[in-house]
Design a protein around this motif. Structure first.
Motif, PDB file in Angstrom:
ATOM      1  N   ILE B  84       0.820  -1.223   0.000  1.00 19.31           N
ATOM      2  CA  ILE B  84       0.000   0.000   0.000  1.00 19.31           C
ATOM      3  C   ILE B  84       0.849   1.265   0.000  1.00 19.31           C
ATOM      4  O   ILE B  84       0.344   2.351  -0.277  1.00 19.31           O
ATOM      5  CB  ILE B  84      -1.013   0.033   1.174  1.00 19.31           C
ATOM      6  N   THR B  85       2.118   1.144   0.304  1.00 17.78           N
ATOM      7  CA  THR B  85       2.965   2.357   0.295  1.00 17.78           C
ATOM      8  C   THR B  85       3.237   2.831  -1.129  1.00 17.78           C
ATOM      9  O   THR B  85       3.686   3.950  -1.337  1.00 17.78           O
ATOM     10  CB  THR B  85       4.319   2.096   0.999  1.00 17.78           C
ATOM     11  N   LEU B  86       2.942   1.958  -2.113  1.00 24.07           N
ATOM     12  CA  LEU B  86       3.175   2.341  -3.507  1.00 24.07           C
ATOM     13  C   LEU B  86       1.934   2.953  -4.160  1.00 24.07           C
ATOM     14  O   LEU B  86       1.989   3.427  -5.291  1.00 24.07           O
ATOM     15  CB  LEU B  86       3.622   1.108  -4.320  1.00 24.07           C
ATOM     16  N   LEU B  87       0.821   2.892  -3.441  1.00 23.85           N
ATOM     17  CA  LEU B  87      -0.431   3.377  -4.056  1.00 23.85           C
ATOM     18  C   LEU B  87      -0.507   4.900  -4.037  1.00 23.85           C
ATOM     19  O   LEU B  87      -0.200   5.526  -3.008  1.00 23.85           O
ATOM     20  CB  LEU B  87      -1.644   2.820  -3.284  1.00 23.85           C
ATOM     21  N   PRO B  88      -0.918   5.516  -5.154  1.00 24.35           N
ATOM     22  CA  PRO B  88      -1.149   6.968  -5.117  1.00 24.35           C
ATOM     23  C   PRO B  88      -2.358   7.288  -4.235  1.00 24.35           C
ATOM     24  O   PRO B  88      -3.186   6.404  -3.959  1.00 24.35           O
ATOM     25  CB  PRO B  88      -1.430   7.338  -6.581  1.00 24.35           C
ATOM     26  N   GLU B  89      -2.473   8.555  -3.853  1.00 26.99           N
ATOM     27  CA  GLU B  89      -3.485   8.952  -2.859  1.00 26.99           C
ATOM     28  C   GLU B  89      -4.909   8.513  -3.243  1.00 26.99           C
ATOM     29  O   GLU B  89      -5.654   7.999  -2.413  1.00 26.99           O
ATOM     30  CB  GLU B  89      -3.423  10.474  -2.666  1.00 26.99           C
TER      31      GLU B  89
END
Lengths: 386, 243
Positions: B84-89
């Motif tokens: 989830i740290t790679l997901l855009p806002e």
């Protein structure tokens, strides 16, 4: 109703006192804006109502200087002139200077052919032609002072010496709301005969001529031809369209009109600042709710739209109330202003301008709070005090 | 009850949430304050994990990172195989809507919406028809024992009832996990017990994975595991055997 609409509608009603006070401010501002715009527009009503094929011929030096009445036949003989009439501004005082209303000495035989917007019944016209001291008054003026046919009205001359008595022959109406029915017309021949006795130097002169050309295509040609007739004479003429004449007249009060316009926009700017402050306070108080919405998956755009919806809803409700109130308030103002404004009619343009102002206030007031709510991080928002 | 060192916690075994080398710090004026430092551990599916520790130990920060409402300075957080740290806002907001149910200390209900409307709120993001949303919200409220309070505004409910509405809102979308930040912190003892009972039931009977931050030992006692944080690092972990 969608969830967004439900939230917007209930948030509007959440702080009832705050919303009510903001609404009152909005209504007063948009109402003031509408009334002031109407006043300015009414000031220009003479310009808007001017007939394109009607010319006014005045003294080339200044419209305050007279022209010889003898010009009447010579103007009538100019090719392209269909009708011509003449009139003189009287400027008398009825009992007290505060009772001001326009008075004109007119040529009873020709005036109504050129000014068809003045509606006079045949019976009144006949009475007017019969009685040398006769006068006809507009409906609004008659109502203001209770003038009725048969009444004798005395005016104290300011431009023309002495007291002048007129017998009211009847009342005229306007063809439309733009027509000024706060005027009094009396016969120029009565004025002239009296002046021959009291003030000979002022006799046989008129204020200006009105000319009906019939077709706007001939306006330039005929006005040039008239002025050409009197070139190098003792009193040269300046002939212009009625519209140009009115613009020249209104221009003398332009500074006042500009001030009124500026004030009307300042009023809108003030309510914008008040509304923006209200929305900023509202958004600050609800930061935790906005953060919660964002945490459970709503986008920053959704949160921003909630604020925008609330702001626009309040502004539009205020705008709608103000628009509804503007005609009666303008009408009452016209009554109170006596003959200063023949009528204050709220135009469609003014209503559109009011609606647009309300919408602009709603949108602009929401911009900063929307930005704040959309940008605040969820973690910081959740820490905010509700 | 078994006390384990963190390094002894089994990994790879039906893991739902995996944290790897996660660090987080905050800026306070000109100063950078480290909160979590190189944290690595897993949370299994159907886990009921209590995060404990003194104030400032970083437990709420850790919960926020797991829930995807904050992002780490370093490291990865994988939930059900997705980092989830790679997901855009924008994607992260969609991910939260589908995978996370939130229970807050102060309930955070919309004061202008009724209990039913509050519970229905997350479902408006799903594209379900209104009728179906209403049915699901009713069902969620009945699961927390509030079928008779559907038309009440939050201000007309007690603290315990409001927190139960918040739980119903958290579970109505059937999320992958529930995160609870001091869910009993604002409640009296009896209400707290009722809320914890519901959470325990959701974990036990419905298999919901729950991560809960709490100061309350009695609340933590309901969890299957308790993680203790000390100065941004896991100090020890207690494995509990509950009936």
């Amino acid at each position: 109703m969608s969830q967004w609409l439900t939230l917007v509608a209930r948030n509007v009603l959440r702080q009832r006192l705050r919303t009510s006070l903001t609404l009152v401010g909005l209504v007063v501002s948009i109402l003031a804006f509408g009334v002031l715009q109407t006043v300015v527009k009414t000031w220009y009503a003479g310009v808007d109502g001017a007939v394109p094929s009607r010319l006014l011929t005045r003294n080339a030096v200044s419209f305050t200087l007279p022209l010889p009445q003898a010009y009447y036949k010579r103007i009538g003989a100019v090719e392209g002139v269909r009708h011509v009439t003449y009139m003189t501004w009287f400027g008398g005082v009825y009992k007290d200077p505060k009772n001001f209303f326009p008075q004109f000495a007119i040529d009873a035989a020709s005036y109504f052919d050129i000014f068809p917007e003045i509606l006079v019944s045949d019976e009144v016209r006949r009475a007017f032609l019969r009685d040398r001291r006769g006068a006809i008054v507009g409906r609004r003026l008659a109502k203001r002072f209770g003038f009725r046919p048969g009444d004798v009205v005395q005016l104290r001359g300011t431009l023309f010496p002495g007291n002048w008595e007129f017998v009211i022959c009847g009342v005229f109406d306007g063809r439309d709301a733009k027509t000024d029915t706060s005027q009094l017309f009396f016969r120029w021949d009565y004025l002239n005969e009296t002046l021959r006795v009291r003030s000979k130097a002022q006799a046989d002169q008129v204020g200006f001529f009105a000319v009906d050309v019939g077709s706007i295509n001939r306006v330039a040609e005929v006005s040039q031809a008239i002025d050409e007739v009197f070139r190098n004479s003792r009193a040269e003429t300046l002939t212009e369209t009625e519209r140009a004449f009115q613009i020249g007249f209104v221009k003398q009060t332009e500074a006042i009109l500009i001030s009124i316009r500026v004030v009307s926009f300042v009023v809108i700017f003030i309510i914008l600042a008040v509304m923006a402050n209200t929305m900023a306070m509202t958004a600050r108080e609800r930061l935790r709710e906005y953060a919660t919405l964002k945490a459970i998956g709503f986008s920053p755009g959704y949160v921003a739209r909630l604020i925008l919806g609330e702001s626009v809803a309040i502004a539009l409700v205020g705008g709608a109330i103000a628009i509804g109130l503007t005609p009666p308030v303008a009408s009452r103002l016209a009554e109170l202003s006596a003959t200063l404004f023949p009528s204050l009619i709220v135009s469609v343009n003014t209503v559109l301008l009011q609606a647009l102002s309300a919408l602009a206030v709603g949108v602009l007031a929401a911009v900063l709070p929307m930005r704040q709510a959309a940008r605040v991080s969820i973690v910081n928002g959740l820490r905010a005090l509700g | 009850m078994t006390v384990l060192r963190v390094s002894d916690v089994p990994t790879g075994e039906d893991v739902l949430i995996a944290l790897s080398d996660v660090s987080k710090s905050y800026r306070r004026g000109a100063q950078i304050v480290p909160v979590l430092s190189k944290l690595t551990f897993d949370i299994r599916r159907k886990e009921f994990l209590a995060l404990m520790g003194p104030s400032g130990s970083g437990k709420s920060t850790l919960l926020n990172l797991i829930a995807g409402i904050d992002s780490p300075d370093h490291g990865s957080i994988t939930v059900a195989g997705e980092d989830i740290t790679l997901l855009p806002e924008a994607d992260l907001a969609d991910w939260r809507a589908a995978n996370v149910g939130f229970i807050f200390q102060f309930y955070n209900l919309m004061p202008v919406l009724t209990a039913l409307e509050n519970v229905e709120l997350p479902l408006t993001l799903t594209g379900l028809k209104r009728r179906e949303r209403r049915d699901r919200a009713q069902l969620a409220l009945s699961l927390v024992g509030l079928s008779d309070r559907v038309k009440h505004l939050p201000s007309e409910l007690s603290g315990g009832q409001q927190q139960r509405v918040a739980i119903a809102r958290a579970i109505v979308t059937d999320p992958t996990m529930l995160v609870a930040d001091e869910p009993t912190g604002d409640l009296d003892r009896q209400s707290a017990e009722e809320v914890l009972e519901i959470m325990q039931r959701l974990n036990r009977d419905m298999g919901k994975t729950i991560v809960m931050v709490t100061h309350d030992r009695r609340a933590a006692a309901r969890a299957k595991r308790i993680m203790h944080l000390e100065k941004g690092d896991l100090s020890y972990l207690v494995e509990q055997r509950l009936e």
